[in-house]
Design a protein around this motif. Sequence first.
Motif, PDB file in Angstrom:
ATOM      1  N   TYR A  48      34.940  35.996  36.054  1.00 55.38           N
ATOM      2  CA  TYR A  48      34.433  37.329  35.720  1.00 55.38           C
ATOM      3  C   TYR A  48      33.185  37.689  36.501  1.00 55.38           C
ATOM      4  N   PRO A  70      35.260  45.032  36.662  1.00 53.05           N
ATOM      5  CA  PRO A  70      36.583  44.404  36.530  1.00 53.05           C
ATOM      6  C   PRO A  70      37.593  45.249  35.759  1.00 53.05           C
ATOM      7  N   LEU A  71      37.138  46.324  35.110  1.00 52.03           N
ATOM      8  CA  LEU A  71      38.050  47.218  34.403  1.00 52.03           C
ATOM      9  C   LEU A  71      38.226  48.552  35.140  1.00 52.03           C
ATOM     10  N   HIS A  92      36.265  38.347  40.323  1.00 49.27           N
ATOM     11  CA  HIS A  92      37.456  39.099  39.902  1.00 49.27           C
ATOM     12  C   HIS A  92      38.106  39.831  41.081  1.00 49.27           C
ATOM     13  N   ASP A  97      39.551  43.535  23.150  1.00 45.71           N
ATOM     14  CA  ASP A  97      39.588  44.501  24.233  1.00 45.71           C
ATOM     15  C   ASP A  97      38.560  45.603  24.045  1.00 45.71           C
ATOM     16  N   PHE A 114      38.332  39.595  29.306  1.00 46.53           N
ATOM     17  CA  PHE A 114      38.894  39.426  30.653  1.00 46.53           C
ATOM     18  C   PHE A 114      39.657  38.111  30.766  1.00 46.53           C
ATOM     19  N   ARG A 153      41.614  44.554  36.025  1.00 47.17           N
ATOM     20  CA  ARG A 153      41.955  43.363  35.242  1.00 47.17           C
ATOM     21  C   ARG A 153      43.458  43.143  35.200  1.00 47.17           C
ATOM     22  N   GLU A 154      44.221  44.213  34.933  1.00 48.65           N
ATOM     23  CA  GLU A 154      45.675  44.097  34.864  1.00 48.65           C
ATOM     24  C   GLU A 154      46.275  43.847  36.247  1.00 48.65           C
ATOM     25  N   MET A 165      43.676  36.993  31.620  1.00 49.40           N
ATOM     26  CA  MET A 165      44.026  36.095  32.724  1.00 49.40           C
ATOM     27  C   MET A 165      44.852  34.904  32.243  1.00 49.40           C
ATOM     28  N   ARG A 191      33.923  45.199  26.483  1.00 47.68           N
ATOM     29  CA  ARG A 191      34.081  45.043  27.925  1.00 47.68           C
ATOM     30  C   ARG A 191      33.311  43.795  28.353  1.00 47.68           C
ATOM     31  N   ARG A 224      39.645  34.287  39.415  1.00 48.44           N
ATOM     32  CA  ARG A 224      39.714  34.768  38.038  1.00 48.44           C
ATOM     33  C   ARG A 224      38.389  34.632  37.300  1.00 48.44           C
TER      34      ARG A 224
END
Length: 499
Positions: A427, A456-457, A488, A261, A269, A324-325, A273, A264, A425
């Motif tokens: 990236y 994506p974050l 994403h 994590d 990612f 992402r979450e 998923m 990035r 999904r």
Amino acid sequence: MEAKVRVDAQAEGHLIPRTIYGHFLEHLGQCINEGLWTERGGEDLFQGGIARPVLEAIRSLRPGLIRYPGGCFADGYHWQDGIGPREKRPRRPNRMWSRFGKALGPDDHNHFGTDEFLALCQELGAEPMLTVNVGSGTPEEAAAWVEYCNGSESTYWGQQRVMNGRAEPWAVKFWCVGNEMWNPGEFGFCGPSTYAQRLLRFSSAMRAKDPELRLVAVGLGDPWNWWNRVVLEGVGPHADYLSIHAYYPALFFLNHFIRRDRRRNADSFYWVMAGVEDFGRILDRAGRACVRHSPPGKPVRLAFDEWNVWYSLRHIVRSNYGLREGLFAASVLNLLQRLAEQVPIACIAQMVNVLGVVVSDGRRAFLTPTGQVFKLYTENAGERWLPSEVECESLAMAGKRLPVLDASATLDASGERLALFLVNRHYEQGVTVELELQGCKPGHAATLEWLCHEDPLARNTFEEPERVALAREEITLSDPPRVKLPPHCAACLNLTFGV
């Protein structure tokens, strides 16, 4: 990148109860204290402690069910502390979470208790689900709580409720009999046989007050189903649901994830998923236990009443998750739509601040991308699930294959509107999705609603509460119908037709 989704609109799919779009409130970190509930006073506070911006943010989620007061907190909580005039309610230490510090377990002022919670559920149109204290409480205490919530004014506790300002019974249907009794850190930790005996005593006392209760037994997502088998065989017809909890990544892999994590990148990612596949396996195993060990004529179904991603202990004080979450949550909701027949109850943990769906400082509030995903689903999902098939490329993930496109289709009660939920999904790459609709001919006009961002974050903040927000567009369908999804991204395509 190309993909195809086939949907059979004439298939007899199962119903999707609103209770799969459930949430969870616990006296933990800043979930309730200075999250949902403020002690700073002021005008126009719902129930005297919920600021209107917070209430409206929660309302926008359209929760189908809310679970309270825990969680681990519940097995140290005594509900009578949280009723009656607020100025007379005792301030108590948070027995469970204060062991890890005051940030995780602030003292409970008990100003948000039974009546405040149930009034909130009523305001939101959500089913309440209460967790009784099995770890340090008694069957008699649980039965008194049932009588307080559901008893007539001719009963002792029903009369107390009337004196506290609520004339009509609250009619709470769903009750969890304890929480995570298999957890060594839980008050009342025990083995499955002991827990089954406890549940029988609690069930007898609680159903003597209201025989229509729907009881949720403690289950475990272990690979061998040992706990679930012993509990199901021990409680017989006295449980209606088996509770399963799952967080991703599992603690065993947490350090591995943290290392990922910090970068990035696509690897991190995709690792998140792929967690949805783990949830699917956990629910499939527990579902098989229910099929094999439920009593004849009374199938026990699953309550997936705690799920989310959880990366760090500090996130259960306060956290602000990103896109992402949110995409992870979208794929979980697709999974839950597919499994709704066997898993009719689900609760993301938790509603405010803690692994947050809503971020609040007690006065202001905004939806995280996960909250935006819940809006996307609860505003568009139909009442019936339709079978669908996806053809797409897959990504290699530690020896496993992760399909790039995830999909779920629903049909509304009129049979005239199909909502197709899609999660790209990948990236970096967009996906062009061709639709093959069997048994229906959609009109040329359709609505596409989506959630995406170049990062994506990306996260929302009080300064930029709509940095990641839903967008909506009226589109004209080609023949065959095609839609383009950016990288994403989570989306819902609404089609109208005559079957």
